[in-house]
Write a protein that holds these residues in place. Structure first.
Motif, PDB file in Angstrom:
ATOM      1  N   ALA A 180       0.846  -1.199   0.000  1.00 18.99           N
ATOM      2  CA  ALA A 180       0.000   0.000   0.000  1.00 18.99           C
ATOM      3  C   ALA A 180       0.878   1.245   0.000  1.00 18.99           C
ATOM      4  N   ALA A 181       1.931   1.225   0.826  1.00 17.15           N
ATOM      5  CA  ALA A 181       2.848   2.369   0.876  1.00 17.15           C
ATOM      6  C   ALA A 181       3.511   2.558  -0.484  1.00 17.15           C
ATOM      7  N   LEU A 182       3.893   1.446  -1.092  1.00 17.81           N
ATOM      8  CA  LEU A 182       4.587   1.499  -2.377  1.00 17.81           C
ATOM      9  C   LEU A 182       3.675   2.071  -3.455  1.00 17.81           C
ATOM     10  N   ILE A 183       2.431   1.619  -3.465  1.00 17.92           N
ATOM     11  CA  ILE A 183       1.534   2.051  -4.532  1.00 17.92           C
ATOM     12  C   ILE A 183       1.110   3.498  -4.329  1.00 17.92           C
ATOM     13  N   PHE A 184       0.819   3.872  -3.088  1.00 10.39           N
ATOM     14  CA  PHE A 184       0.532   5.287  -2.843  1.00 10.39           C
ATOM     15  C   PHE A 184       1.749   6.132  -3.214  1.00 10.39           C
ATOM     16  N   HIS A 220      25.313   7.106   2.741  1.00  7.68           N
ATOM     17  CA  HIS A 220      23.851   7.173   2.815  1.00  7.68           C
ATOM     18  C   HIS A 220      23.262   5.767   2.926  1.00  7.68           C
ATOM     19  N   PHE A 221      23.786   4.860   2.116  1.00  8.32           N
ATOM     20  CA  PHE A 221      23.313   3.480   2.158  1.00  8.32           C
ATOM     21  C   PHE A 221      23.502   2.893   3.542  1.00  8.32           C
ATOM     22  N   ALA A 222      24.720   3.075   4.065  1.00  7.59           N
ATOM     23  CA  ALA A 222      25.049   2.456   5.349  1.00  7.59           C
ATOM     24  C   ALA A 222      24.128   2.988   6.436  1.00  7.59           C
ATOM     25  N   VAL A 223      23.917   4.310   6.467  1.00  8.12           N
ATOM     26  CA  VAL A 223      23.062   4.879   7.507  1.00  8.12           C
ATOM     27  C   VAL A 223      21.642   4.341   7.362  1.00  8.12           C
ATOM     28  N   LEU A 224      21.127   4.325   6.123  1.00  9.86           N
ATOM     29  CA  LEU A 224      19.748   3.851   5.918  1.00  9.86           C
ATOM     30  C   LEU A 224      19.602   2.389   6.343  1.00  9.86           C
ATOM     31  N   MET A 225      20.576   1.580   5.973  1.00  7.15           N
ATOM     32  CA  MET A 225      20.510   0.161   6.327  1.00  7.15           C
ATOM     33  C   MET A 225      20.538   0.008   7.843  1.00  7.15           C
ATOM     34  N   ILE A 281      11.131   1.161   2.146  1.00  4.56           N
ATOM     35  CA  ILE A 281      11.676   0.138   3.058  1.00  4.56           C
ATOM     36  C   ILE A 281      12.098   0.764   4.391  1.00  4.56           C
ATOM     37  N   PRO A 282      13.022   1.746   4.392  1.00  2.00           N
ATOM     38  CA  PRO A 282      13.345   2.336   5.708  1.00  2.00           C
ATOM     39  C   PRO A 282      12.159   3.045   6.346  1.00  2.00           C
ATOM     40  N   PHE A 283      11.312   3.691   5.536  1.00  3.98           N
ATOM     41  CA  PHE A 283      10.218   4.462   6.121  1.00  3.98           C
ATOM     42  C   PHE A 283       9.147   3.541   6.699  1.00  3.98           C
ATOM     43  N   ALA A 292       9.814   0.633   7.925  1.00  4.98           N
ATOM     44  CA  ALA A 292      10.423   0.116   9.148  1.00  4.98           C
ATOM     45  C   ALA A 292      10.235   1.117  10.290  1.00  4.98           C
ATOM     46  N   LEU A 293      10.428   2.398   9.958  1.00  2.00           N
ATOM     47  CA  LEU A 293      10.235   3.440  10.969  1.00  2.00           C
ATOM     48  C   LEU A 293       8.776   3.464  11.426  1.00  2.00           C
ATOM     49  N   GLY A 294       7.851   3.415  10.457  1.00  2.00           N
ATOM     50  CA  GLY A 294       6.425   3.419  10.789  1.00  2.00           C
ATOM     51  C   GLY A 294       6.062   2.225  11.641  1.00  2.00           C
ATOM     52  N   LEU A 295       6.640   1.086  11.292  1.00  2.00           N
ATOM     53  CA  LEU A 295       6.375  -0.145  12.036  1.00  2.00           C
ATOM     54  C   LEU A 295       6.771   0.030  13.500  1.00  2.00           C
ATOM     55  N   ALA A 296       7.978   0.593  13.704  1.00  4.86           N
ATOM     56  CA  ALA A 296       8.455   0.787  15.076  1.00  4.86           C
ATOM     57  C   ALA A 296       7.500   1.706  15.844  1.00  4.86           C
ATOM     58  N   ILE A 297       7.058   2.763  15.184  1.00  4.59           N
ATOM     59  CA  ILE A 297       6.129   3.687  15.847  1.00  4.59           C
ATOM     60  C   ILE A 297       4.807   2.983  16.130  1.00  4.59           C
ATOM     61  N   GLY A 298       4.305   2.264  15.122  1.00  2.00           N
ATOM     62  CA  GLY A 298       3.011   1.604  15.250  1.00  2.00           C
ATOM     63  C   GLY A 298       2.996   0.575  16.365  1.00  2.00           C
ATOM     64  N   VAL A 299       4.160  -0.045  16.595  1.00  2.00           N
ATOM     65  CA  VAL A 299       4.222  -1.063  17.629  1.00  2.00           C
ATOM     66  C   VAL A 299       4.270  -0.421  19.013  1.00  2.00           C
ATOM     67  N   TRP A 300       4.987   0.699  19.095  1.00  2.00           N
ATOM     68  CA  TRP A 300       5.203   1.292  20.422  1.00  2.00           C
ATOM     69  C   TRP A 300       4.118   2.287  20.829  1.00  2.00           C
ATOM     70  N   ALA A 301       3.563   3.010  19.856  1.00  2.00           N
ATOM     71  CA  ALA A 301       2.603   4.049  20.230  1.00  2.00           C
ATOM     72  C   ALA A 301       1.247   3.416  20.477  1.00  2.00           C
ATOM     73  N   LYS A 302       0.492   3.992  21.394  1.00  2.00           N
ATOM     74  CA  LYS A 302      -0.831   3.462  21.704  1.00  2.00           C
ATOM     75  C   LYS A 302      -1.846   4.083  20.767  1.00  2.00           C
ATOM     76  N   GLY A 303      -2.747   3.253  20.296  1.00  2.00           N
ATOM     77  CA  GLY A 303      -3.854   3.608  19.418  1.00  2.00           C
ATOM     78  C   GLY A 303      -3.975   5.038  18.944  1.00  2.00           C
ATOM     79  N   ARG A 304      -4.767   5.825  19.672  1.00  2.00           N
ATOM     80  CA  ARG A 304      -5.106   7.143  19.156  1.00  2.00           C
ATOM     81  C   ARG A 304      -3.911   8.095  19.186  1.00  2.00           C
ATOM     82  N   SER A 305      -2.983   7.869  20.116  1.00  2.00           N
ATOM     83  CA  SER A 305      -1.849   8.785  20.199  1.00  2.00           C
ATOM     84  C   SER A 305      -0.878   8.555  19.037  1.00  2.00           C
ATOM     85  N   ALA A 306      -1.032   7.432  18.324  1.00  2.00           N
ATOM     86  CA  ALA A 306      -0.082   7.115  17.264  1.00  2.00           C
ATOM     87  C   ALA A 306      -0.064   8.199  16.187  1.00  2.00           C
TER      88      ALA A 306
END
Lengths: 605, 301, 258
Positions: free
Chosen positions: C109-113, C227-232, C150-152, C154-168
């Motif tokens: 979905a992220a890719l297609i958007f 840049h690659f190394a930091v993103l990875m 891919i990195p973004f 991953a970042l969203g995933l980390a937020i989605g896992v840690w943040a609580k529902g509405r505060s996300a």
């Protein structure tokens, strides 16, 4: 199941269609119309640069719009009424200057490209092969996409037998006395020289003894030139000869001198005589730090191999002394009001075609010029001095030879090399270095390790690369050459026929996989071969570039009756890049008549 | 030591399962057995541990102590997942997909799903197939959940408080749909805190309180054991005086009233009237669920 | 599970994830239109008589990053947190749906958007701002931009896992907007004070933008490998954080839902 399958199929179809549309969009997006290079997205041919600080050749103008159409400047001025659909570039924060005019160069094919890539859109050549100058002339008359600066040239120079100017391998008809002057100048006019350049140089400023024209002959050539309606400029290297040349009525001097300081009174005399001087500080002030700085600020990838080499080269014996005298002389001449023209004398050692023009601007400022004045010396003053029309100014009807530079040059002209875009005849210039030193053509290939080129044991063949016949028929001549292999040696017979100024016939070995592809023989020192023949003088010609321009550097040898080994050191070729070999020719040149010689065991070692 | 070899008819079981959330003990040595073909009601007040028990059987919680098994496998095993369905207490699924889209997606998860039309029919959603989930009423939403639980044609179905928050009509409608399951030979585990619901749907009821199994039997048995009454009156008799009477589960003073929970209200009333002629304001009401469970707790002592 | 059924689950999960997102105006409208409107304003309108010659080209790369970042970080960050909160995730975990299908659907979905935004930005840049790139650059820029999911994600995933529902949503905005600004996605990074440029060095969007700018030779000149190394490295850190969060959430999920 049925509907799930249906959904799967529909999803896949959507996906495939989506990918196809995406790729379709990518393949229909516009690509730059202009040449390749860092200035993508800049329109050309018909456009306007708006709200730019413009140097019109004489003064800086704030907030100008410059409208380019059909290769020329259609309008220039403040707040032009531009058509809505005219593509426009916002010039704020930039300075637009006329294409630079280098008042003293020596040209060959790739040098014109190198000049253009650094914003020098016109070069005033002070000695080159007349045939090359003639070949380049149509390009400057044409308004259209070109790959090099416009060339205006003195063509062949007037010098004494064995005098300065004869050592470069270009054909020179020398003068022995004033009575030959009129005929000599007429011949130049027929060849197409745009003005006459005279060498008045006895080497005394360099502790050398060089045969020189005498004053009488110099005066006679100047007089003849004026009689033919041509300007005459003189190469001098001493104050004394400079004063003499002025007295003879020369229109300009193409160097400043370093032997002694000019007095205020003498400087005033130059000014009163309205003689212009091209100081060529770029060669006069050897190893100046500002030039090193300029090179260090320039991306190495922007420099062609030839530019890199000539910038790194040094005059044998050095020219370190006297630079301050040259600068002080320029300061005094300027103070007295002498017209000064920017010129680099590139590609002499320590200079690079094109790039050195930006160094010359810095040096002129060091000699006391203001930023505006230095830029004028490099544009309008140069064009006017040599009578070159439609160039050197941003003015209606002038050619759209333009250079867009980041920043404000009125504040600091040393930023002139920070170029955003260059237009020649309204076309955006590709600033990337082309293969083989600026011109289009093949890339430089590394050399194979073997040194033996040919021993002709298996016929007219080379161990790498290939052999061919070469004659002046390329240039419209009718000389001929017939190679044959006999007893394991190459026999070349033929005839030099009257025709072009510079006839030749013989064989050429091209080392590359592609014909005329340059091959890098760095590390090799000499060409060695065995030869015998009819006792006539022959030449080894070294062609460095895929686009040979003018006569290539040449070393002569004599093929006598007995087999003899000849070794020609690569250093002996009067060229900056003897190790780059696109072709090596063994030819007969003038005089007219038949010839026969043999060659065997050719090596590059 | 009940965790012997499971009999053929046992589909799922929890054996001596203890589960803690930090210091809170949710299940305390619970045993639970689900038999093939039955509707098992897991009954208990809120917080009794029903949902924890279901979660262990679904594999969405890991077993801490004891053992859990479904179809003879670990509860979360892939081969188990394809054979069971679940209706959980969740606040909703995507509001932007239609009923049919949700159903199609869940059907895709299973190797042999029920036809979409059949699922719609079973859940009474035929007319709502094209409606977005977000536009449905609470009862309709629960029926969608019901349909999703059935999407894979499960042998074993977990319904965790399926009628919570529904009005009476919606509840009865869902009940009738759940009743249909038994006829199709499926096994169902139903949690509820509503005795009537267990009575209406279950073949067998297990009552859980404070994480322990406190009673097990047919709904009728459980009902009879929880058929306590609360006798309230204003009297001078103190709670300890009635506590020892037959059938009395608990006696307490609330305000001016004596409240006595008993399984034999007629005997108690007789006794009270005999002991206090001035007794006033007498009422006899059915015991609340809490009290009913309390009664069961006493029973098991 | 047969390969065919696995494929079907992945595909349908992705399909419905996209359909769902498209029908959610609070998601679809900002993620699809904000990059375009910003680009239109900052580059097309201001750029044609703009600050410098190269603004529309430069901004194409950075707004492209902005356009890919939005759906990835919102779809994953806010979407996952919401689905955890409502219990959808819990319900799906009881079904045979492979966890990979869920993640795949979100990434797709992220890719297609992202692809829709990139295509629209490219068309706008080409036809409204006169941007012309070499064919390989168009393709390479699109490729580099889309690889940013891919990195973004991953970042969203980390937020989605840690943040609580509405505060996300708030947390995502707190990460998304400052990061976009500090990474130079709205205004070129070189216009910022040095301190802010130093901060940018830590942000994935900065490094992704530099890679995109590299394609059009307008980057700040740091090596591609950096840049690659930091993103990875950051992607791995986000994934590790997400894994940690999932473990933690598992052991607490019942208490939360009760």
């Amino acid at each position: 199941m049925k509907s799930a399958r249906h959904l799967v199929g529909r999803s896949l179809t959507w996906f495939v269609v989506g990918v196809a549309v995406f790729v379709g969009v990518l393949t229909t997006l516009p690509v730059p119309q202009a040449a390749e290079g860092p200035d993508r997205g800049v329109p050309d041919e018909m456009f306007a640069i708006v709200d730019v600080t413009a140097f019109d050749g004489e003064a800086f103008r704030q907030g100008w719009d410059v409208w380019v159409e059909d290769g020329r400047i259609r309008h220039a001025g403040q707040r032009l009424d531009l058509p809505d659909d005219l593509p426009r570039l916002d010039g704020r924060g930039h300075t637009l200057i006329p294409g630079l005019v280098d008042g003293h160069v020596h040209s060959f094919q790739s040098s014109l490209g190198d000049a253009l890539r650094f914003g020098v859109t016109t070069v005033l050549d002070q000695s080159t092969d007349p045939a090359f100058a003639a070949a380049m002339r149509p390009a400057r008359e044409e308004v259209g996409r070109g790959t090099g600066a416009d060339l205006f040239s003195a063509g062949m120079t007037a010098t004494a037998p064995e005098g300065h100017g004869t050592q470069y391998g270009t054909p020179v008809e020398t003068l022995s006395g004033p009575d030959e002057a009129a005929e000599w100048v007429r011949a130049r006019k027929v060849e197409g020289s745009d003005w006459i350049k005279i060498i008045y140089e006895d080497g005394s400023a360099f502790d050398m003894e060089i045969p020189s024209l005498d004053g009488e002959t110099v005066a006679a050539v100047i007089e003849s030139a004026h009689a033919e309606g041509l300007a005459a400029v003189v190469h001098v290297s001493t104050l004394e000869t400079a004063l003499e040349a002025m007295a003879f009525g020369a229109d300009g001097l193409v160097h400043v001198w370093r032997d002694e300081l000019v007095s205020e009174a003498d400087a005033r005399r130059f000014a009163e005589a309205d003689i212009f001087v091209v100081p060529t500080l770029s060669v006069m002030v050897a190893e100046d730090p500002s030039v090193a700085e300029l090179v260090s600020e320039t991306d190495d990838a922007m420099l062609s191999p030839i530019q890199r080499q000539t910038l790194a080269a040094r005059f044998p014996g050095g020219l370190a002394e006297g630079g301050d005298v040259a600068i002080e002389n320029v300061r005094r001449l300027r103070a007295a009001g002498v017209r000064l023209v920017a010129g680099t004398d590139s590609p002499n050692p320590g200079t690079g075609t094109g790039i050195s023009m930006h160094g010359e601007l810095r040096l002129l400022v060091r000699a006391g010029m203001g930023n505006t004045e230095a830029l004028a010396a490099a544009t309008s003053v140069a064009a006017d001095a040599f009578g070159v029309a439609e160039r050197g100014r941003i003015a209606e009807g002038h050619l759209a030879d333009l250079v867009l530079v980041r920043g404000d040059l009125e504040e600091d002209v040393s930023r002139s090399h920070d170029i955003v875009a260059i237009w020649k005849d309204g076309y955006l210039v590709d600033r990337a270095v082309g293969p083989a030193g600026g011109g289009p053509g093949a890339e430089i290939a590394p050399a194979p390790t073997e040194t033996l080129v040919a021993d002709f044991e298996n016929g007219f063949e080379a161990s790498f690369g290939e052999w061919d016949v070469t004659t002046d028929q390329l240039m419209g001549g009718s000389s001929s050459a017939n190679p044959a292999v006999r007893d394991g040696a190459l026999v070349v017979t033929g005839e030099i026929a009257p025709g072009p100024a510079f006839p030749w016939a013989g064989v050429i070995w091209m080392p590359g996989e592609q014909p005329m592809q340059p091959v890098d023989f760095s590390g090799r020192e000499a060409i060695r071969f065995r030869t015998r023949g009819d006792g006539r003088q022959y030449s080894v010609m070294l062609i460095s570039s895929a686009q040979p321009a003018g006569p290539p550097p040449t070393v002569t040898f004599v093929a006598s009756e007995e087999w003899a080994q000849v070794e020609v050191r690569l250093d002996d070729f009067p060229t900056a890049t003897p190790e780059i070999i696109a072709g090596l020719a063994f030819v007969a040149e003038g005089p007219v008549g038949g010839f026969a010689f043999e060659v065997d065991e050719v090596e590059v070692r | 030591m009940q965790a012997g070899p499971q009999q053929d008819h046992t589909l799922a079981s929890l054996s001596r399962v203890t589960h803690r959330y930090g210091p809170v003990v949710a299940l305390d040595g619970l045993d639970l057995e689900v038999r093939r073909g039955e509707v098992l009601g897991v009954l208990g007040p809120n917080g009794a541990g029903k949902t924890t028990a279901i979660s262990l059987l679904l594999g969405s919680l890991g077993v801490q102590e004891g053992a859990a098994s479904v179809f003879g496998c670990a509860p979360g095993a892939p081969e188990v997942r394809v054979r069971r369905g679940a209706m959980l207490q969740i606040s909703g699924i995507s509001a932007n997909l239609t009923v049919r889209e949700h159903i199609e997606l869940f059907r895709a998860y299973y190797p042999a799903p029920l036809p979409a039309a059949r699922l719609l029919a079973m859940a009474g959603l035929e007319d709502l197939a094209q409606r977005r989930y977000g536009k449905l009423s609470g009862g309709q939403k629960q029926r969608v959940m019901f349909a999703l639980a059935l999407a894979g044609d499960p042998e074993l179905l977990f319904l965790d408080e399926p009628t919570t928050g529904l009005d009476v009509d919606a509840r009865h409608r869902l009940w009738s749909e759940i009743r249909g399951l038994r006829e199709s030979g499926r096994t169902t585990v139903l949690t509820t805190h509503n005795l009537d619901e267990a009575d209406a749907l279950a073949d067998r009821v297990v009552v859980i309180h404070n994480g322990r199994r406190i009673a097990e039997g047919t709904p009728a048995e459980i009902k009879s054991r929880t058929a306590g009454r609360l006798v309230r009156c204003v009297t001078r008799i103190r709670p300890d005086e009635v506590a020892g009477l037959p059938g009395v589960v608990e006696a307490r003073t609330r305000g001016r009233h004596l409240e006595t929970l008993t399984t034999q209200p007629e005997d108690l009333v007789r006794e009270l009237l005999a002991r206090d002629e001035a007794l006033a304001d007498l009422t006899v009401v059915a015991a609340g669920l809490e009290d009913a469970f309390l009664a069961l707790t006493r029973d098991t002592k | 599970m047969t390969l065919g059924r696995r494929f079907r689950i992945y595909l349908l999960e992705a399909r419905f994830q996209i359909v769902e997102a498209l029908r959610e105006p609070m998601f679809a409208i900002p993620t699809l239109t904000f990059p375009l409107i910003f680009y239109l304003f900052f580059s097309v309108i201001m750029g044609t008589r703009g600050v410098s010659l190269t603004v529309p080209t430069y901004a194409l790369a950075t707004y492209g990053v902005f356009g890919v970042l939005g759906p990835a970080i919102f779809g994953f960050g806010a979407g996952l947190a919401n689905e955890r909160d409502t219990g959808v995730l819990l319900l799906k975990q009881t079904t045979p749906m492979p966890a990979g299908a869920y993640l795949f659907a979100k990434v797709m979905a992220a890719l297609i958007f992202g692809a829709v935004v990139v295509a629209a930005l490219f068309l706008m840049a080409a036809h409204m701002a006169g941007v012309a790139l070499h064919r390989w650059q168009w393709f390479a820029l699109a490729g580099v931009l889309l690889a940013g999911v891919i990195p973004f994600c991953a970042l969203g995933l980390a937020i989605g896992v840690w943040a609580k529902g509405r505060s996300a949503v708030a947390v995502v905005n707190l990460v998304f907007l400052p990061m976009a600004m500090l990474s130079g996605l709205w205004l070129p990074i070189f216009m910022f004070p040095d301190v802010m440029q130093d901060i940018a060095l830590a942000l994935p969007a900065y490094h992704h933008a530099q890679l995109a700018l590299k394609v059009i030779a307008m980057d700040a000149g740091q090596p591609v490998q950096v840049h690659f190394a930091v993103l990875m490295a950051e992607t791995l850190v986000f994934l590790a954080l997400a894994t940690l969060g999932f473990r933690r959430a598992d052991s607490f999920s019942m208490r939360r839902s009760r």
